[in-house]
Design a protein around this motif. Sequence first.
Motif, PDB file in Angstrom:
ATOM      1  N   GLY A  63       0.802  -1.220   0.000  1.00 39.67           N
ATOM      2  CA  GLY A  63       0.000   0.000   0.000  1.00 39.67           C
ATOM      3  C   GLY A  63       0.833   1.268   0.000  1.00 39.67           C
ATOM      4  N   LEU A  64       2.104   1.151   0.323  1.00 37.66           N
ATOM      5  CA  LEU A  64       2.996   2.316   0.303  1.00 37.66           C
ATOM      6  C   LEU A  64       3.670   2.514  -1.054  1.00 37.66           C
ATOM      7  N   LEU A  65       3.601   1.511  -1.900  1.00 37.70           N
ATOM      8  CA  LEU A  65       4.241   1.584  -3.217  1.00 37.70           C
ATOM      9  C   LEU A  65       3.213   1.978  -4.271  1.00 37.70           C
ATOM     10  N   PRO A  66       3.421   3.103  -4.958  1.00 40.43           N
ATOM     11  CA  PRO A  66       2.443   3.541  -5.960  1.00 40.43           C
ATOM     12  C   PRO A  66       2.108   2.480  -7.010  1.00 40.43           C
ATOM     13  N   ALA A  67       3.053   1.647  -7.366  1.00 42.55           N
ATOM     14  CA  ALA A  67       2.807   0.635  -8.394  1.00 42.55           C
ATOM     15  C   ALA A  67       1.822  -0.438  -7.941  1.00 42.55           C
ATOM     16  N   THR A  68       1.656  -0.585  -6.618  1.00 36.47           N
ATOM     17  CA  THR A  68       0.771  -1.642  -6.101  1.00 36.47           C
ATOM     18  C   THR A  68      -0.356  -1.083  -5.231  1.00 36.47           C
ATOM     19  N   TYR A  69      -0.706   0.171  -5.402  1.00 41.16           N
ATOM     20  CA  TYR A  69      -1.822   0.778  -4.656  1.00 41.16           C
ATOM     21  C   TYR A  69      -3.116  -0.013  -4.798  1.00 41.16           C
ATOM     22  N   THR A  70      -3.270  -0.685  -5.907  1.00 38.85           N
ATOM     23  CA  THR A  70      -4.528  -1.393  -6.165  1.00 38.85           C
ATOM     24  C   THR A  70      -4.316  -2.890  -6.390  1.00 38.85           C
ATOM     25  N   LEU A  71      -3.228  -3.423  -5.901  1.00 37.72           N
ATOM     26  CA  LEU A  71      -2.902  -4.841  -6.143  1.00 37.72           C
ATOM     27  C   LEU A  71      -3.186  -5.215  -7.593  1.00 37.72           C
ATOM     28  N   PHE A  72      -2.554  -4.436  -8.480  1.00 42.02           N
ATOM     29  CA  PHE A  72      -2.621  -4.684  -9.919  1.00 42.02           C
ATOM     30  C   PHE A  72      -4.048  -4.542 -10.469  1.00 42.02           C
ATOM     31  N   GLY A  73      -4.770  -3.562  -9.932  1.00 42.83           N
ATOM     32  CA  GLY A  73      -6.111  -3.262 -10.411  1.00 42.83           C
ATOM     33  C   GLY A  73      -7.224  -4.071  -9.772  1.00 42.83           C
ATOM     34  N   LEU A  74      -6.887  -4.933  -8.816  1.00 43.33           N
ATOM     35  CA  LEU A  74      -7.892  -5.818  -8.224  1.00 43.33           C
ATOM     36  C   LEU A  74      -8.492  -5.286  -6.923  1.00 43.33           C
ATOM     37  N   ILE A  75      -7.648  -4.841  -5.997  1.00 44.59           N
ATOM     38  CA  ILE A  75      -8.117  -4.450  -4.661  1.00 44.59           C
ATOM     39  C   ILE A  75      -7.434  -3.148  -4.246  1.00 44.59           C
ATOM     40  N   PRO A  76      -8.195  -2.125  -3.852  1.00 47.65           N
ATOM     41  CA  PRO A  76      -7.573  -0.874  -3.419  1.00 47.65           C
ATOM     42  C   PRO A  76      -6.990  -1.006  -2.004  1.00 47.65           C
ATOM     43  N   ILE A  77      -5.723  -0.661  -1.866  1.00 46.12           N
ATOM     44  CA  ILE A  77      -5.069  -0.735  -0.538  1.00 46.12           C
ATOM     45  C   ILE A  77      -4.231   0.519  -0.291  1.00 46.12           C
ATOM     46  N   TYR A  78      -4.745   1.655  -0.595  1.00 51.06           N
ATOM     47  CA  TYR A  78      -3.988   2.906  -0.466  1.00 51.06           C
ATOM     48  C   TYR A  78      -4.659   3.819   0.555  1.00 51.06           C
ATOM     49  N   GLY A  79      -4.031   4.947   0.814  1.00 50.21           N
ATOM     50  CA  GLY A  79      -4.604   5.961   1.700  1.00 50.21           C
ATOM     51  C   GLY A  79      -4.717   5.491   3.144  1.00 50.21           C
ATOM     52  N   ASN A  80      -5.844   5.815   3.766  1.00 45.88           N
ATOM     53  CA  ASN A  80      -6.062   5.465   5.173  1.00 45.88           C
ATOM     54  C   ASN A  80      -6.036   3.959   5.413  1.00 45.88           C
ATOM     55  N   ASP A  81      -6.280   3.191   4.381  1.00 46.44           N
ATOM     56  CA  ASP A  81      -6.256   1.737   4.490  1.00 46.44           C
ATOM     57  C   ASP A  81      -4.880   1.245   4.939  1.00 46.44           C
ATOM     58  N   VAL A  82      -3.822   1.908   4.489  1.00 50.57           N
ATOM     59  CA  VAL A  82      -2.461   1.500   4.839  1.00 50.57           C
ATOM     60  C   VAL A  82      -2.260   1.602   6.351  1.00 50.57           C
ATOM     61  N   TRP A  83      -2.693   2.693   6.932  1.00 44.37           N
ATOM     62  CA  TRP A  83      -2.474   2.893   8.381  1.00 44.37           C
ATOM     63  C   TRP A  83      -3.332   1.944   9.199  1.00 44.37           C
ATOM     64  N   LEU A  84      -4.542   1.677   8.716  1.00 48.75           N
ATOM     65  CA  LEU A  84      -5.389   0.706   9.403  1.00 48.75           C
ATOM     66  C   LEU A  84      -4.754  -0.687   9.337  1.00 48.75           C
ATOM     67  N   HIS A  85      -4.217  -1.049   8.174  1.00 59.47           N
ATOM     68  CA  HIS A  85      -3.541  -2.339   8.037  1.00 59.47           C
ATOM     69  C   HIS A  85      -2.327  -2.419   8.956  1.00 59.47           C
ATOM     70  N   LEU A  86      -1.630  -1.315   9.122  1.00 56.00           N
ATOM     71  CA  LEU A  86      -0.462  -1.291  10.013  1.00 56.00           C
ATOM     72  C   LEU A  86      -0.873  -1.597  11.448  1.00 56.00           C
ATOM     73  N   VAL A  87      -1.938  -0.966  11.907  1.00 55.05           N
ATOM     74  CA  VAL A  87      -2.417  -1.195  13.278  1.00 55.05           C
ATOM     75  C   VAL A  87      -2.906  -2.632  13.446  1.00 55.05           C
ATOM     76  N   LEU A  88      -3.709  -3.107  12.494  1.00 56.36           N
ATOM     77  CA  LEU A  88      -4.222  -4.477  12.577  1.00 56.36           C
ATOM     78  C   LEU A  88      -3.082  -5.494  12.565  1.00 56.36           C
ATOM     79  N   GLY A  89      -2.108  -5.285  11.700  1.00 59.93           N
ATOM     80  CA  GLY A  89      -0.970  -6.195  11.617  1.00 59.93           C
ATOM     81  C   GLY A  89      -0.135  -6.186  12.886  1.00 59.93           C
ATOM     82  N   ALA A  90       0.056  -5.007  13.485  1.00 62.29           N
ATOM     83  CA  ALA A  90       0.846  -4.907  14.715  1.00 62.29           C
ATOM     84  C   ALA A  90       0.148  -5.617  15.876  1.00 62.29           C
TER      85      ALA A  90
END
Length: 139
Positions: free
Chosen positions: A95-122
């Motif tokens: 989600g931090l890499l512009p080339a993979t913001y959308t997992l190759f056009g399949l799933i959006p994982i950018y913006g606030n989603d990145v920080w939420l994923h960070l908290v959930l993963g931690a």
Amino acid sequence: MSTRLFALVFGIVFLLAGASGFIPGMLHPVPAGAPPLTVTAGYGFVMGLLPVNILHNLVHVLFGILGVAAYAGVFAPRVYAQIVAVAYGLLVILGLLPATYTLFGLIPIYGNDVWLHLVLGAVAAYFGFRPIEVPVLRK
């Protein structure tokens, strides 16, 4: 909190998150300039904050089912926590890499989603990789 209870709580939260993406009133339109997707079904922002689409919602539902299954004893809750920690850690990096913001056009994982994923993963890493306390048998 026990790892088993963690699995139940995360399972329920993931199920609710997945369900919220299917509720039209919860989705806000995608803002101009948002990365384009190949899979546009259900593409919007939950509560105007988190980008989702149908595949993103289904992934949340899958993680929810796995959490409830781990709580029920189908497999170890610690393994569930480890899977969540590793998967969401990878999503943070992607989600931090512009080339993979959308997992190759399949799933959006950018913006606030990145920080939420960070908290959930931690949180998941804490429960999945913390040392296991082994009871000491005394004579």
